[in-house]
Design a protein around this motif. Sequence first.
Motif, PDB file in Angstrom:
ATOM      1  N   ALA A  99       0.845  -1.202   0.000  1.00 51.01           N
ATOM      2  CA  ALA A  99       0.000   0.000   0.000  1.00 51.01           C
ATOM      3  C   ALA A  99       0.872   1.241   0.000  1.00 51.01           C
ATOM      4  CB  ALA A  99      -0.928   0.007   1.209  1.00 51.01           C
ATOM      5  N   GLU A 100       0.435   2.266  -0.746  1.00 55.26           N
ATOM      6  CA  GLU A 100       1.169   3.530  -0.758  1.00 55.26           C
ATOM      7  C   GLU A 100       0.518   4.504   0.213  1.00 55.26           C
ATOM      8  OE1 GLU A 100       3.030   5.783  -4.297  1.00 55.26           O
ATOM      9  OE2 GLU A 100       1.101   6.774  -3.965  1.00 55.26           O
ATOM     10  N   TYR A 101       1.367   5.171   0.986  1.00 60.64           N
ATOM     11  CA  TYR A 101       0.893   6.184   1.934  1.00 60.64           C
ATOM     12  C   TYR A 101       1.473   7.532   1.532  1.00 60.64           C
ATOM     13  CZ  TYR A 101      -0.552   2.167   4.652  1.00 60.64           C
ATOM     14  OH  TYR A 101      -1.152   1.007   5.045  1.00 60.64           O
ATOM     15  N   ARG A 102       0.599   8.524   1.473  1.00 60.92           N
ATOM     16  CA  ARG A 102       1.013   9.871   1.096  1.00 60.92           C
ATOM     17  C   ARG A 102       0.990  10.767   2.328  1.00 60.92           C
ATOM     18  NH1 ARG A 102      -1.281  11.117  -4.987  1.00 60.92           N
ATOM     19  NH2 ARG A 102      -0.621   9.110  -5.906  1.00 60.92           N
ATOM     20  N   LEU A 103       2.113  11.365   2.594  1.00 59.37           N
ATOM     21  CA  LEU A 103       2.292  12.177   3.785  1.00 59.37           C
ATOM     22  C   LEU A 103       2.150  13.663   3.448  1.00 59.37           C
ATOM     23  CD1 LEU A 103       5.442  10.347   5.210  1.00 59.37           C
ATOM     24  CD2 LEU A 103       3.038   9.897   5.745  1.00 59.37           C
ATOM     25  N   ASP A 104       2.007  14.455   4.487  1.00 59.42           N
ATOM     26  CA  ASP A 104       1.972  15.909   4.327  1.00 59.42           C
ATOM     27  C   ASP A 104       3.288  16.386   3.721  1.00 59.42           C
ATOM     28  OD1 ASP A 104       1.162  18.680   4.833  1.00 59.42           O
ATOM     29  OD2 ASP A 104       2.671  18.625   6.424  1.00 59.42           O
ATOM     30  N   ARG A 105       3.203  17.165   2.643  1.00 56.68           N
ATOM     31  CA  ARG A 105       4.396  17.699   1.988  1.00 56.68           C
ATOM     32  C   ARG A 105       4.637  19.114   2.495  1.00 56.68           C
ATOM     33  NH1 ARG A 105       3.721  15.629  -4.318  1.00 56.68           N
ATOM     34  NH2 ARG A 105       3.816  13.384  -3.852  1.00 56.68           N
ATOM     35  N   ASN A 106       5.501  19.223   3.455  1.00 55.91           N
ATOM     36  CA  ASN A 106       5.772  20.512   4.098  1.00 55.91           C
ATOM     37  C   ASN A 106       7.146  21.073   3.754  1.00 55.91           C
ATOM     38  OD1 ASN A 106       6.933  18.350   5.613  1.00 55.91           O
ATOM     39  ND2 ASN A 106       7.133  19.683   7.399  1.00 55.91           N
ATOM     40  N   ASP A 145      -4.507   7.475  13.889  1.00 58.10           N
ATOM     41  CA  ASP A 145      -4.343   6.871  12.573  1.00 58.10           C
ATOM     42  C   ASP A 145      -4.608   7.923  11.498  1.00 58.10           C
ATOM     43  OD1 ASP A 145      -4.135   5.011  10.492  1.00 58.10           O
ATOM     44  OD2 ASP A 145      -6.251   4.456  10.644  1.00 58.10           O
ATOM     45  N   GLY A 146      -3.690   8.059  10.538  1.00 60.84           N
ATOM     46  CA  GLY A 146      -3.839   9.032   9.468  1.00 60.84           C
ATOM     47  C   GLY A 146      -3.241  10.388   9.765  1.00 60.84           C
ATOM     48  N   ASP A 147      -2.737  10.593  10.960  1.00 60.86           N
ATOM     49  CA  ASP A 147      -2.143  11.885  11.324  1.00 60.86           C
ATOM     50  C   ASP A 147      -0.983  12.199  10.387  1.00 60.86           C
ATOM     51  OD1 ASP A 147      -1.360  14.165  12.647  1.00 60.86           O
ATOM     52  OD2 ASP A 147      -0.643  13.144  14.450  1.00 60.86           O
ATOM     53  N   GLN A 148      -1.049  13.318   9.674  1.00 58.66           N
ATOM     54  CA  GLN A 148      -0.045  13.744   8.693  1.00 58.66           C
ATOM     55  C   GLN A 148       0.160  12.703   7.586  1.00 58.66           C
ATOM     56  OE1 GLN A 148       1.200  17.119   9.329  1.00 58.66           O
ATOM     57  NE2 GLN A 148      -0.575  16.695  10.624  1.00 58.66           N
ATOM     58  N   GLY A 149      -0.784  11.736   7.495  1.00 62.73           N
ATOM     59  CA  GLY A 149      -0.719  10.697   6.476  1.00 62.73           C
ATOM     60  C   GLY A 149      -0.160   9.368   6.948  1.00 62.73           C
ATOM     61  N   TYR A 150       0.326   9.294   8.196  1.00 62.01           N
ATOM     62  CA  TYR A 150       0.922   8.061   8.706  1.00 62.01           C
ATOM     63  C   TYR A 150      -0.149   7.033   9.051  1.00 62.01           C
ATOM     64  CZ  TYR A 150       5.372  10.557   9.398  1.00 62.01           C
ATOM     65  OH  TYR A 150       6.539  11.268   9.220  1.00 62.01           O
ATOM     66  N   PRO A 151       0.088   5.771   8.719  1.00 63.93           N
ATOM     67  CA  PRO A 151      -0.858   4.726   9.126  1.00 63.93           C
ATOM     68  C   PRO A 151      -0.677   4.346  10.591  1.00 63.93           C
ATOM     69  CG  PRO A 151       0.974   3.746   7.937  1.00 63.93           C
ATOM     70  CD  PRO A 151       1.183   5.242   7.890  1.00 63.93           C
TER      71      PRO A 151
END
Length: 332
Positions: A99-106, A145-151
Motif C-alpha cells: 500500500a502507498e501512503y502519502r504524507l503531508d508535503r511541508n 491513525d492518518g495523522d499527517q498521512g501516517y498509518p
Amino acid sequence: MDIRRSHVGTTEGHPGQGPRPVDAYTLGGEDGLAVTVWTYGAALVEVLAPDHAGRRANVVARLPDLAAYQDRARNPYVGATVGRYCRGISDGRFRLDGAEYRLDRNDGPHHMHGGTWGTDRSVWEAEADRDGGGAVLRMRLTSPDGDQGYPGELRAEAVYRVGPDRRLTIEYRATTSAPTIVGFTNHAFWNLAGSGTVDGHRLRLGARHAVAFDARLMPLAGAPVPVDGTALDFTRPRPLDHVALDNCYLLEGEGWAATLSDGRTGRVMRVYTDQPAVGVYSADHWAQRPRAGLCLETGPLPDAPNRPDYPSCRLDPGDRYRARTEYLFSDR
C-alpha cells in the motif's frame, strides 16, 4: 534532586489538538546539571551546565516565549521532539505491504520532520518523579491513525532523565495499532559557550561515512560515502570555525557517537546512542540566529522508508520502538 513545575501559557491549538495549557518541568539541583523541558513539543528548553570555574550557563538555544515556539517562521524545531518520522521522506510518500501512503508535503515536494503538524507542535502529557539519585520526566502523546498521512494510531513516549553524574538521557518509545514507520529525534541546538555562535567549538564524530544528498537534502542512490580526507571528516577533533554543516553521518555502531567541546569554558559534551545515524547541522540557515548552536540529531537515516538498503524504521503491532541517547557533560 529537585523537581519543579511551572505554568508557561496556553497554546493557540491546531487542527489535531485544541488549545492546551503548557507546563515547564525543571529537573536537577543548583550545583550540577539542571534541565528544563516544556510539554509543548516535549521540547528541551534549557540545560544549565557548569564550566571549568563552576559557573553555570544554558548550553542549548531557546526562544523567548511560547508564542515564538508556536511560530514556525521563528522556530526551526528548537529543542523539539521531532516525529513521527524525523528527517526527510522523498516525494512525501512510501509503500508498506503493497500500500502507498502519502504524507503531508511541508518541504516543497517532500515530507520533513513529521509534517506541518508533527509531534513538535503538540502538547504532551507529563509526569515527573525521582529516580534513584536522579529525576525522570515521562511524557506521552497519542497520534491518531492518518495523522499527517501516517498509518496506525501511534502511542509515543518521550522520557528525560537527569542523573547526579551530569548525565542527561533522552529515550523514545512507541507502539502502533497498524504497521507503520517511526523515528524520533531531539532537535536541540547545542552551544557549550552559553552564548554567541558555535565558532570556537571543536567536534569529533564516531563516523567514517556520510549520506550523499541532492540539492534538497534527499539521499542520492548508493551507500553512504567515505569522509576520510574530505571537508566532512570529523574522525579527529576539528574546529567548527566558519564550517557549515547540514549532513547525516552513518555511525560505526552503538555507543559513543560524538564529542563537542568549547575551549573557552572547558565544557565538554559526549554523546552516546543506540541509533544508526546522527544528523549534524550548524544552523547556518536559521535566519534570526545563524550558527547559534550545533544540532546532533541521533536517529534513523533520511528517507529510510524508501530505502531497503538502509536500516529499517518499520514498526508493527505488538512490537515496541525504542531509541536512547545519552549526553554526558564535564568541564575537561
